[in-house]
Design an enzyme around this catalytic site. Structure first.
Site, PDB file in Angstrom:
ATOM      1  N   CYS A  27       0.833  -1.199   0.000  1.00 21.61           N
ATOM      2  CA  CYS A  27       0.000   0.000   0.000  1.00 21.61           C
ATOM      3  C   CYS A  27       0.871   1.254   0.000  1.00 21.61           C
ATOM      4  O   CYS A  27       1.877   1.331   0.718  1.00 21.61           O
ATOM      5  CB  CYS A  27      -0.918  -0.011   1.225  1.00 21.61           C
TER       6      CYS A  27
ATOM      7  N   CYS B  11       0.162   4.948   6.859  1.00 21.91           N
ATOM      8  CA  CYS B  11      -0.471   4.787   8.172  1.00 21.91           C
ATOM      9  C   CYS B  11       0.538   4.167   9.142  1.00 21.91           C
ATOM     10  O   CYS B  11       1.024   3.059   8.913  1.00 21.91           O
ATOM     11  CB  CYS B  11      -1.720   3.922   8.060  1.00 21.91           C
TER      12      CYS B  11
ATOM     13  N   CYS C 222       0.165   0.457  10.447  1.00 27.15           N
ATOM     14  CA  CYS C 222      -0.191  -0.623   9.528  1.00 27.15           C
ATOM     15  C   CYS C 222       1.022  -1.283   8.882  1.00 27.15           C
ATOM     16  O   CYS C 222       1.863  -0.616   8.269  1.00 27.15           O
ATOM     17  CB  CYS C 222      -1.132  -0.081   8.446  1.00 27.15           C
TER      18      CYS C 222
ATOM     19  N   CYS D 205     -16.588  -9.560   5.551  1.00 29.53           N
ATOM     20  CA  CYS D 205     -15.922  -8.295   5.218  1.00 29.53           C
ATOM     21  C   CYS D 205     -14.665  -8.570   4.399  1.00 29.53           C
ATOM     22  O   CYS D 205     -13.904  -9.489   4.707  1.00 29.53           O
ATOM     23  CB  CYS D 205     -15.540  -7.556   6.495  1.00 29.53           C
TER      24      CYS D 205
ATOM     25  N   CYS E 218     -19.506  -6.504   3.582  1.00 26.27           N
ATOM     26  CA  CYS E 218     -18.830  -5.240   3.875  1.00 26.27           C
ATOM     27  C   CYS E 218     -17.494  -5.236   3.149  1.00 26.27           C
ATOM     28  O   CYS E 218     -16.861  -6.292   2.995  1.00 26.27           O
ATOM     29  CB  CYS E 218     -18.622  -5.102   5.384  1.00 26.27           C
TER      30      CYS E 218
ATOM     31  N   CYS F 149     -19.692   2.006   8.327  1.00 24.02           N
ATOM     32  CA  CYS F 149     -18.944   1.413   9.435  1.00 24.02           C
ATOM     33  C   CYS F 149     -17.701   2.283   9.633  1.00 24.02           C
ATOM     34  O   CYS F 149     -16.820   2.298   8.780  1.00 24.02           O
ATOM     35  CB  CYS F 149     -18.565  -0.032   9.092  1.00 24.02           C
TER      36      CYS F 149
ATOM     37  N   ARG G 152     -18.468  -2.457  17.594  1.00 22.10           N
ATOM     38  CA  ARG G 152     -17.718  -3.653  17.222  1.00 22.10           C
ATOM     39  C   ARG G 152     -16.394  -3.725  17.989  1.00 22.10           C
ATOM     40  O   ARG G 152     -15.542  -2.835  17.853  1.00 22.10           O
ATOM     41  CB  ARG G 152     -17.452  -3.632  15.711  1.00 22.10           C
TER      42      ARG G 152
END
Length: 384
Positions: free
Chosen positions: A81, A85, A88, A125, A158, A227, A299
């Site tokens: 990616c 972040c 991550c 998801c 999702c 979400c 959640r």
């Protein structure tokens, strides 16, 4: 009271045993969209057991406290990616154990969804590690087909695919997408702020807070359930947790679900040395969110596997009513199905059915279609 031979005789009182769970349809509290930081701060700072009791009471007024939504998350495109972040391991900017891979073919994803459904999960998801869908037309078409096929199984679907345009959100809705995950992560103030990690850095530089809100708006406008939640343990303060809750509470609609993640520090990321967030902080955040977001599913997400069973039970008491369960989350461990089902059995909890949440059912409406309604009806009959 009994009359006999002209005398009044009082019959002994009869006591009926009532269960702690709600058997009638919960009534939904009206949503507020004008919360101030001071109001939420007062809730957050109240004595913890008082706060949990208040949150538990509100939870029972708006949800069946015996029900937990079981969700399974699958990484359909891992690593590589371009985002930075700091939490991550899928960022290409860090040297981590996570290795980049291409977007999966459709069949292994559908097989994983079937396995999740067989094990009791009712929401599937799918996550892809990229910034957005620009230049990924063929990959996006494949994802749309994944959505169609999982939805055809009678499950909620999702995805989390990075930033979306309004047109892409519309296509996902037409394919049958139930919900889209796009976390705000933290407060607006902390998001770009300099904080101490291993060195000095910032949480994310490659995507602005307003860009995140823009994707959420596109999703909501397309008729998809939102979400959106955050991560605890980034180095934020209590004020930032309060700011995050205020941000989502004052959206035009409260999010359908609010994930509360506890940071899992991963070697190679800038946050690898962060300490585990304290359980009382996690509990206080969940309880405050339940008071402010009465109809939202909360959640208990990443980091749940580090909690003891009693710590998880306290989170459920405070208003958490969804978990990720299965073999793996995106890049962090997940509690297995068998362990979760055994735990839920000990605590008198059971899984929700697909489309059981009132706000999701309202948003889906006629879009469920006769085939999905039939599958959902059969699934509900099997569980009764």
């Amino acid at each position: 009271m009994i009359f006999s031979s002209g005398f009044l005789r009082l019959s002994p009182p009869r006591f009926s045993r009532s269960l702690a769970t709600v058997t009638r349809a919960p009534r939904s509290a009206p949503q507020r969209h004008d919360w101030t930081r001071q109001e939420i701060q007062k809730i957050y700072d109240s004595p913890l057991l008082d706060l949990v009791f208040r949150a538990s009471s509100i939870h029972r007024q708006n949800h069946d406290p015996s029900k937990i939504q079981l969700c399974t998350l699958m990484n359909i495109k891992t690593g590589g990616c371009s985002e930075d972040c700091s939490y991550c391991s899928q960022s290409s900017r860090y040297s981590t154990p996570t290795k980049a891979s291409r977007l999966l073919d459709i069949e292994p994803v559908i097989e994983a969804a079937r396995k999740a459904k067989e094990n009791g999960s009712t929401r599937f998801c799918m996550g892809a590690a990229w910034r957005d869908l620009a230049g990924r037309k063929r990959g996006f078409e494949r994802i749309l087909q994944m959505v169609r096929e999982v939805r055809g199984m009678g499950m909620e679907v999702c995805t989390t695919l990075g930033m979306l345009s309004p047109e892409q959100a519309k296509q996902l809705k037409e394919a049958g997408l139930t919900a889209y995950n796009h976390n705000l992560d933290t407060s607006r103030e902390f998001y770009p702020q300099v904080c101490y990690m291993l060195y000095f850095g910032i949480v994310i530089t490659t995507r602005s807070y307003d860009e995140r809100l823009g994707t959420i708006s596109a999703v909501r406008d397309a008729g998809i359930s939102v979400c959106s939640g955050g991560i605890l343990g980034l180095g934020e303060s209590d004020a930032d947790r309060i700011g995050l809750i205020q941000e989502v509470a004052n959206m035009p609609e409260h999010p359908e679900s609010f994930p509360v993640n506890a940071l899992v520090p991963i070697p190679g990321t800038p946050l690898e040395g962060n300490e585990r967030v304290a359980h009382h902080t996690l509990l206080r955040t969940i309880a405050t969110a339940r008071v402010v977001l009465p109809g939202t599913i909360i959640r208990l997400a990443a980091g749940r596997n580090t909690l003891s069973e009693s710590e998880q039970a306290m989170c459920f008491m405070a208003g958490a009513n969804a978990v990720f369960t299965g073999e793996q989350m995106l890049t962090t461990p997940c509690s297995p199905w068998d362990e979760d089902k055994a735990m839920m059995g000990r605590w008198g909890l059971e899984g929700m059915q697909s489309f059981e949440q009132a706000s999701v059912a309202r948003k889906e409406g006629a879009a469920l279609g006769p085939q999905t309604r039939k599958l959902v009806s059969e699934s509900q009959a099997e569980s009764s």
